[in-house]
Design a protein around this motif. Structure first.
Motif, mmCIF file in Angstrom:
data_model
loop_
_atom_site.group_PDB
_atom_site.id
_atom_site.type_symbol
_atom_site.label_atom_id
_atom_site.label_comp_id
_atom_site.label_asym_id
_atom_site.label_seq_id
_atom_site.Cartn_x
_atom_site.Cartn_y
_atom_site.Cartn_z
ATOM 1 N N SER A 1 0.818 -1.214 0.000
ATOM 2 C CA SER A 1 0.000 0.000 0.000
ATOM 3 C C SER A 1 0.852 1.264 0.000
ATOM 4 C CB SER A 1 -0.974 0.006 1.184
ATOM 5 O OG SER A 1 -0.304 -0.014 2.410
ATOM 6 N N PHE A 2 1.981 1.247 0.668
ATOM 7 C CA PHE A 2 2.866 2.426 0.664
ATOM 8 C C PHE A 2 3.838 2.330 -0.516
ATOM 9 C CE2 PHE A 2 1.390 2.676 4.976
ATOM 10 C CZ PHE A 2 1.520 4.005 5.342
ATOM 11 N N PRO A 3 4.206 3.450 -1.110
ATOM 12 C CA PRO A 3 5.191 3.413 -2.198
ATOM 13 C C PRO A 3 6.511 2.803 -1.716
ATOM 14 C CG PRO A 3 4.189 5.597 -2.030
ATOM 15 C CD PRO A 3 3.736 4.825 -0.830
ATOM 16 N N GLU A 4 7.193 2.088 -2.597
ATOM 17 C CA GLU A 4 8.450 1.413 -2.225
ATOM 18 C C GLU A 4 9.457 2.373 -1.599
ATOM 19 O OE1 GLU A 4 7.133 -0.889 -5.905
ATOM 20 O OE2 GLU A 4 7.026 1.131 -5.141
ATOM 21 N N GLU A 5 9.475 3.589 -2.119
ATOM 22 C CA GLU A 5 10.461 4.551 -1.614
ATOM 23 C C GLU A 5 10.258 4.837 -0.133
ATOM 24 O OE1 GLU A 5 8.631 4.802 -4.354
ATOM 25 O OE2 GLU A 5 9.654 5.938 -5.944
ATOM 26 N N LEU A 6 9.059 4.556 0.365
ATOM 27 C CA LEU A 6 8.764 4.842 1.777
ATOM 28 C C LEU A 6 8.968 3.620 2.673
ATOM 29 C CD1 LEU A 6 5.586 7.054 1.348
ATOM 30 C CD2 LEU A 6 7.855 7.811 2.001
ATOM 31 N N ALA B 1 10.943 4.121 5.893
ATOM 32 C CA ALA B 1 10.200 4.926 6.877
ATOM 33 C C ALA B 1 9.065 4.119 7.502
ATOM 34 C CB ALA B 1 9.653 6.189 6.218
ATOM 35 N N VAL B 2 8.410 3.312 6.692
ATOM 36 C CA VAL B 2 7.301 2.492 7.200
ATOM 37 C C VAL B 2 7.836 1.444 8.174
ATOM 38 C CG1 VAL B 2 5.519 0.832 6.555
ATOM 39 C CG2 VAL B 2 5.856 2.858 5.172
ATOM 40 N N ARG C 1 10.487 1.643 9.956
ATOM 41 C CA ARG C 1 10.890 2.340 11.178
ATOM 42 C C ARG C 1 9.651 2.583 12.062
ATOM 43 N NH1 ARG C 1 13.958 1.901 14.624
ATOM 44 N NH2 ARG C 1 13.979 3.559 16.142
ATOM 45 N N GLY D 1 -3.313 -5.432 0.309
ATOM 46 C CA GLY D 1 -2.657 -4.138 0.390
ATOM 47 C C GLY D 1 -2.947 -3.124 -0.701
ATOM 48 N N TYR E 1 -1.573 7.625 -5.969
ATOM 49 C CA TYR E 1 -0.730 8.040 -7.103
ATOM 50 C C TYR E 1 -1.562 8.857 -8.092
ATOM 51 C CZ TYR E 1 2.507 4.377 -5.577
ATOM 52 O OH TYR E 1 3.360 3.599 -4.856
ATOM 53 N N LEU F 1 6.455 9.625 9.783
ATOM 54 C CA LEU F 1 5.999 8.870 8.619
ATOM 55 C C LEU F 1 5.228 9.781 7.668
ATOM 56 C CD1 LEU F 1 5.868 6.195 7.127
ATOM 57 C CD2 LEU F 1 3.847 5.594 8.458
#
Lengths: 339, 353
Positions: A313-318, A321-322, A324, B194, B201, B238
């Motif tokens: 669900s979150f972009p790979e780049e994050l 951060a996720v 963490r 997910g 986007y 976050l």
């Protein structure tokens, strides 16, 4: 003789924080068939390092990512587990190397599931005689003390009943006792749910007394502790049960955890604390109650997050951060459980 | 696009600052605590009384640029007409004080269930905003699009965002379970496996490309209320990471438009096809590079493909290298770093139409 706690690696008493490998170590070998094109990403050290850099001590090793439950339901059980045990162990050499290099420990493993589907005799035999024995070998090779093997959901079948389901599961789990003793890997049952995408209903081990009965019966048959329990926070939330009712019955049998949250409707395995509102509305997990329940049994194992859909669900780049965020959530839970 | 947070009492201003987030918005009743925020929101039923009590002076003194009118509970057409009359009447003074007004999409609750209100749909809200400008003879009226309110009504957010078009000046980011307005964190409400309920986007990409002059405000007080105080910073960090990521991609059109440097795309695969489809005519690359030597010297999707080494033939100040491959992003980044080449990245998910 198995050790009392099953903990073969983690020796100090500090609560550890873990995360599942699914969604992070992307190797889709689940349907490795000649004419089937699947994405296969080369395994690198980077995701292991990312997990470690986020602060995790442990991983929940998802062997079920190598034979996905969708494929099992679709009757596609070949591929990866058709390899010999030696080939499979050789395949995991790199995993072991990267885990060691990054200072990560496998606190638990998840086996492919379900091992039994009504009416699929040949497939069930393959699951039981090939897939699961190889999972034990991998668990031992990677030094994993606990393996989750789902109870089969047989109560809703054409000739199904709760009693029949329990009898069949007990018979199957009993056949695992020699593997458990040989490989030094204990099997954990898990609280599940039944139903379909149209609606959820209680399933195997939703009831803590049913779960306790499984474990006591099986350990009695084994003559020692071979079976323990994996408490899944999201599944319990879906069937509207209280954690304290569960921990009061299962107590020290609860050795490992699957930690995740949901909206009370779908098993969406998401970040804790993200399903309630400003006035407590919403149907997410009651984390205060969860903490109290684990504290009541003096839980000292690994707080392992089963949050793989977050990685979609979150972009790979994050992802760093996720991860963490998840780890800091684990640190918070650990602090509260032990205070 | 400017990214930030709606002020909420569950985290301190210091914690917000330390996360790198800006307070871009606040509720009118929280104005004294929020400090300076360019966007202030007030409920449509509180508006008249607040105006009588000199709210506009207060907003002007606080440096507020936009006043958002929340329309939750606005269920009848006559109520909308009454709101319109109040706003038209105050338009001259709003204009004098240089305060824009954004009308927000809302919902109504009846017998504990959520329904559409008179200003819930993008199209209806667009007409309402146009009528306000027309009747007042000004252009001070804009729209505010609240993703959470739209999600609560199961609206397809991107389509309603398009219906509002450039009228939108403020976007409020939040999510919920479709039952309660939870004001929760984005990306966590998903289908199984997910897939997010909101296609973030597509939604943010629309603004990045078509209407970048907006405030994008995280209205996620539900997260901070639901999580323990000790984790407030964690979730702030976050959200700050999300804002940084969105801000980076929002500058994609600007980066591609830099005609003073040669645009070189790294990757001659599927993403090159989609790049050319969306941007090929506007911002054609000088050439592409790829590690697949079989493609060197050939044209792929109308673009000449060269060896990565070719990048070094272009002086650093004259090249604009953009990685056009997500699957091997990290590997390509390392490769380029090893070559001493700085590169940006392109993500098609934001820009595919």
């Amino acid at each position: 003789m198995l050790k009392d706690t099953g903990e073969t690696i983690l020796t100090d008493k500090r609560i550890r924080i873990g995360v599942q490998t699914k969604g992070l170590l992307e190797e889709d070998l689940s349907a490795e068939k000649k004419n089937e094109k699947r994405t296969r990403v080369k395994l690198t050290k980077r995701p292991f390092q990312m997990i470690r850099n986020a602060g995790f001590d442990c991983v929940d090793f998802n062997l079920d990512a190598f034979l996905k439950n969708n494929d099992v339901y679709a009757g596609k059980v070949g591929g990866f587990f058709e390899k010999s045990t030696q080939e499979i162990l050789a395949y995991f050499e790199k995993y072991k190397q990267y885990l060691d290099e990054c200072g990560l420990v496998c606190s638990q493993m998840h086996a492919p599931y379900p091992v039994e589907i009504e009416g699929k005799k040949k497939q069930n035999t393959f699951m039981k005689s090939e897939v699961i024995p190889k999972c034990f070998a991998v668990a031992q090779y990677l030094g994993i003390p606990y393996m989750v093997i789902h109870s089969s959901k047989l109560r809703d079948g054409k000739n199904g009943s709760v009693e029949g389901e329990i009898a069949a599961n007990l018979d199957y789990y009993e056949t695992l006792i020699p593997f458990i003793k040989t490989h030094g890997v204990k099997v954990c049952l898990e609280n599940l749910y039944g139903g379909s995408s149209a609606g959820i209903i209680e399933g195997p081990c939703s009831d803590p007394y049913e779960a306790l009965s499984y474990i006591e019966t099986l350990n009695e048959r084994a003559g020692e502790e071979c079976f323990c329990f994996c408490l899944d926070s999201g599944h319990l939330n879906l069937v509207k049960r209280k954690f304290k009712d569960y921990t009061a019955v299962l107590g020290k049998h609860i050795r490992i955890l699957h930690i995740h949250d949901n909206d009370g409707v779908g098993d969406i395995h998401q970040l804790p604390f993200t399903f309630r509102g400003t006035k407590g509305e919403g149907y997410g997990v009651d984390w205060d109650e969860y903490i109290e329940a684990l504290r009541s049994i003096d839980f000292s194992g690994t707080l392992s997050f089963e949050t793989y859909p977050v990685m979609s669900s979150f972009p790979e780049e994050l992802h760093p951060a996720v991860l963490r965020t998840i780890c800091e959530t684990g640190e918070y839970l650990a602090q509260r459980i032990t205070e | 696009m400017e990214f930030g947070l709606q002020y909420n009492i569950h985290v301190t201003k210091n914690e917000i600052r330390e996360s790198g987030l800006k307070i871009l918005g606040a509720e009118y009743r929280e104005l004294p605590f929020a400090g300076s925020a360019p966007v202030i929101r007030i409920g449509c039923f509180e508006l008249e009384a607040a105006l009588l009590e000199g709210a506009l002076d207060e907003l002007h003194m606080s440096g507020v640029k936009y006043l958002v009118i929340e329309t939750i509970g606005l269920r009848e057409a006559f109520e909308a007409e009454r709101l319109k009359r109040i706003l038209v009447k105050h338009a001259p003074i709003l204009q004098e004080k240089e305060i824009g007004v954004c009308i927000e999409n809302g919902y109504v609750v009846e017998r504990e269930r959520v329904y559409r209100g008179v200003l819930s749909d993008g199209g209806t809200l667009a007409r309402f905003v146009d009528e306000l400008n027309e009747k007042s003879g000004t252009e001070i009226f804009r729209a505010a699009f609240n993703v959470g309110c739209a999600e609560l009504l199961l609206l397809r957010v991107s389509e309603h965002a398009r219906a509002l078009g450039k009228r939108t000046k403020v976007i409020y980011i939040s999510e919920n379970d479709g039952r309660d307005d939870l004001r929760q964190f984005p990306f966590t409400f998903t289908f199984l496996k997910g897939a997010p309920l909101v296609n973030w986007y597509r939604f943010t990409g629309y603004y990045m490309r078509e209407n970048p002059d907006v405030f994008c405000i995280g209205d996620i007080k539900g997260t901070f209320a639901a999580c323990p105080k000790e984790l407030g910073r964690t979730y702030l960090n976050l959200f700050a990471a999300i804002c940084n990521e969105w801000e980076y991609h929002s500058k994609t059109p600007e980066r591609l438009a830099d005609r003073s440097r040669k645009l070189i795309l790294f990757g001659a695969g599927e993403m090159l096809f989609y790049y050319m489809k969306e941007w090929g005519k506007q911002y054609p690359p000088a050439f592409a590079v790829d590690n697949n030597s079989a493609l060197w010297g050939k044209k792929v999707h109308g673009v000449k493909v060269e060896s990565p080494e070719k990048i070094l033939e272009i002086p650093e100040e004259e090249r604009n290298v953009v990685i056009c491959n997500l699957q091997y992003l990290e590997e390509i980044k390392s490769q380029l770093e090893g070559m001493g080449v700085n590169a940006e990245r392109y993500r098609r998910d934001y820009f595919d139409r």
